[in-house]
Scaffold this active site. Sequence first.
Site, short mmCIF file in Angstrom:
data_model
loop_
_atom_site.label_atom_id
_atom_site.label_comp_id
_atom_site.label_asym_id
_atom_site.label_seq_id
_atom_site.Cartn_x
_atom_site.Cartn_y
_atom_site.Cartn_z
N ASP A 30 0.87 -1.20 0.00
CA ASP A 30 0.00 0.00 0.00
C ASP A 30 0.89 1.22 0.00
O ASP A 30 1.91 1.27 0.69
CB ASP A 30 -0.85 0.03 1.29
CG ASP A 30 -1.87 -1.09 1.29
OD1 ASP A 30 -2.26 -1.50 0.18
OD2 ASP A 30 -2.24 -1.55 2.37
N ASP B 234 -4.99 9.33 9.03
CA ASP B 234 -6.43 9.55 9.04
C ASP B 234 -7.04 9.15 7.69
O ASP B 234 -8.16 8.62 7.64
CB ASP B 234 -6.82 10.96 9.44
CG ASP B 234 -5.99 12.04 8.79
OD1 ASP B 234 -5.16 11.71 7.92
OD2 ASP B 234 -6.16 13.20 9.19
N GLU C 79 -15.78 12.55 7.65
CA GLU C 79 -15.18 13.88 7.79
C GLU C 79 -14.23 14.16 6.64
O GLU C 79 -14.01 15.29 6.25
CB GLU C 79 -14.41 14.00 9.12
CG GLU C 79 -13.93 15.42 9.37
CD GLU C 79 -12.74 15.53 10.30
OE1 GLU C 79 -11.92 14.59 10.34
OE2 GLU C 79 -12.65 16.55 10.98
N GLU C 80 -13.66 13.09 6.08
CA GLU C 80 -12.61 13.25 5.07
C GLU C 80 -13.15 13.59 3.69
O GLU C 80 -12.39 13.96 2.80
CB GLU C 80 -11.76 11.96 4.98
CG GLU C 80 -11.04 11.59 6.25
CD GLU C 80 -10.04 12.65 6.71
OE1 GLU C 80 -9.77 12.73 7.90
OE2 GLU C 80 -9.53 13.41 5.84
N ASP D 172 -16.10 9.86 11.82
CA ASP D 172 -14.84 10.61 11.80
C ASP D 172 -13.77 9.53 11.95
O ASP D 172 -13.62 8.96 13.02
CB ASP D 172 -14.80 11.61 12.96
CG ASP D 172 -13.56 12.48 12.91
OD1 ASP D 172 -13.49 13.46 13.67
OD2 ASP D 172 -12.64 12.13 12.13
N LEU E 21 -10.51 9.29 12.15
CA LEU E 21 -9.44 9.41 13.16
C LEU E 21 -9.48 10.81 13.74
O LEU E 21 -8.79 11.72 13.29
CB LEU E 21 -8.07 9.11 12.53
CG LEU E 21 -7.06 8.44 13.46
CD1 LEU E 21 -7.60 7.16 14.07
CD2 LEU E 21 -5.77 8.13 12.73
N ASP E 22 -10.35 10.95 14.76
CA ASP E 22 -10.54 12.27 15.37
C ASP E 22 -9.34 12.61 16.26
O ASP E 22 -8.83 11.76 16.98
CB ASP E 22 -11.82 12.26 16.21
CG ASP E 22 -12.07 13.61 16.84
OD1 ASP E 22 -12.36 14.56 16.10
OD2 ASP E 22 -11.90 13.73 18.07
N GLU F 257 -19.28 13.88 15.04
CA GLU F 257 -18.61 14.02 16.35
C GLU F 257 -19.67 14.18 17.45
O GLU F 257 -19.83 13.32 18.30
CB GLU F 257 -17.65 15.23 16.34
CG GLU F 257 -16.39 15.02 15.52
CD GLU F 257 -15.49 16.27 15.46
OE1 GLU F 257 -16.01 17.39 15.39
OE2 GLU F 257 -14.26 16.09 15.46
P1 P6P Z 1 -9.04 22.84 19.82
C1 P6P Z 1 -9.67 17.55 17.17
O1 P6P Z 1 -9.22 18.37 16.08
C2 P6P Z 1 -11.06 18.04 17.54
O2 P6P Z 1 -11.93 17.90 16.44
C3 P6P Z 1 -11.58 17.29 18.75
O3 P6P Z 1 -11.15 15.97 18.81
C4 P6P Z 1 -11.03 18.11 19.90
O4 P6P Z 1 -11.84 18.01 21.07
C5 P6P Z 1 -11.05 19.54 19.35
O5 P6P Z 1 -11.01 19.42 17.92
C6 P6P Z 1 -9.85 20.34 19.80
O6 P6P Z 1 -10.00 21.65 19.28
O7 P6P Z 1 -9.58 24.08 19.15
O8 P6P Z 1 -9.21 22.89 21.33
O9 P6P Z 1 -7.64 22.47 19.39
#
Ligand code: P6P
Length: 336
Positions: A63, A69, A92-93, A115, A117-118, A274
């Site tokens: 791959d 993500d 989300e992607e 999402d 990989l949040d 989310e």
């Molecule tokens: P900030 C990660 O990008 C995210 O979507 C959430 O997992 C997280 O709680 C938030 O954004 C963090 O955002 O503005 O505090 O950096």
Amino acid sequence: MNRIITLDEFIIHRQKDFPFASGELTGLLRDIGVAAKIVNREVNKAGLVNILGSAGGDNATGDEVQKLDLYANEKLIECLKNSGECCGVASEEFEDFIPIPAVASKASKYVVVFDPLDGSSNIDVNVSVGTIFGIYRRKSNADGPCTLEDFLQKGSELVAAGYVLYGTSTILVYSTGRGVNGFTLDPSIGEFCLSHRDIQIPNRGNYYSVNQGYYLKFDVEMRRYIDHCSDMNLRLRYIGSMVSDIHRILLQGGIFLYPQTRKYPQGKLRLVYECNPLSFIVEQAGGKAMTCQLQRVLDLEVTHLHQRATIAMGSPDMIDEMKAFVEKYSALPTFN
Ligand code: P6P
């Protein structure tokens, strides 16, 4: 010592809770579990993947090395495509939803939002990240492709939701509307095993979770409530990875806040993949989830796949206290 109960065994056993269940949702949940194991394997090599990634070469399986993500996104879609139980995904992607062709012309009933990989910005510094997913019953005609309306459903219409937390251990937490259960991956047998049965969020906790760096950008009612948390000697814990912050609150109690700021007047976090799935989980565990304007998150109208929302979720008593501060200090109308 309790007998090991695997995720597959638990899902199949719980299928009996749904008299008309025909196994599709069971199959979908099991496929998400498979995707989680595949993603876990790569997330655990993140540092190495990053080194490999800089070479731009191919990995051992041929791959092309991708950002994690996007890798997680690809594996989730692959597993859901193979399941034959899902007629479309929204990630989300991707800007738009992705219809999934029927497998062997089987008319599948469900769509999945996720999402992949949040919190992925934390990967490079070895901080926990998570996958968030939600499952809806399709509303469109079963003999055609899925449509946008299948994805623009309120969170209260969710059939199931959950998350995978890739942390010190990897845990999959989900609910189908009959309580919340957590399964920890045992790498020695490659199975998610029941480790947190019937999670109940404490009525209150010693933690509050908010990005304090934005304090001066929050509206007065939020600043007053955050001051109250500090006056009550609560401990600030904010990882910047929503799944990690919510998981701690689910187990130990507390409140998570992401209010509106000038940069994000509607809030930063995304409603569809989310806020809604995690609000579903928190409510199923006995907690509350509302916007900072006091609307129940799961009741929000969904008008766009990447719609944002403000969020306050966690222990019920702490949400009620936050609500009192908003009603007392907010200059804006609130929803009671
Ligand atoms: P900030 C990660 O990008 C995210 O979507 C959430 O997992 C997280 O709680 C938030 O954004 C963090 O955002 O503005 O505090 O950096």
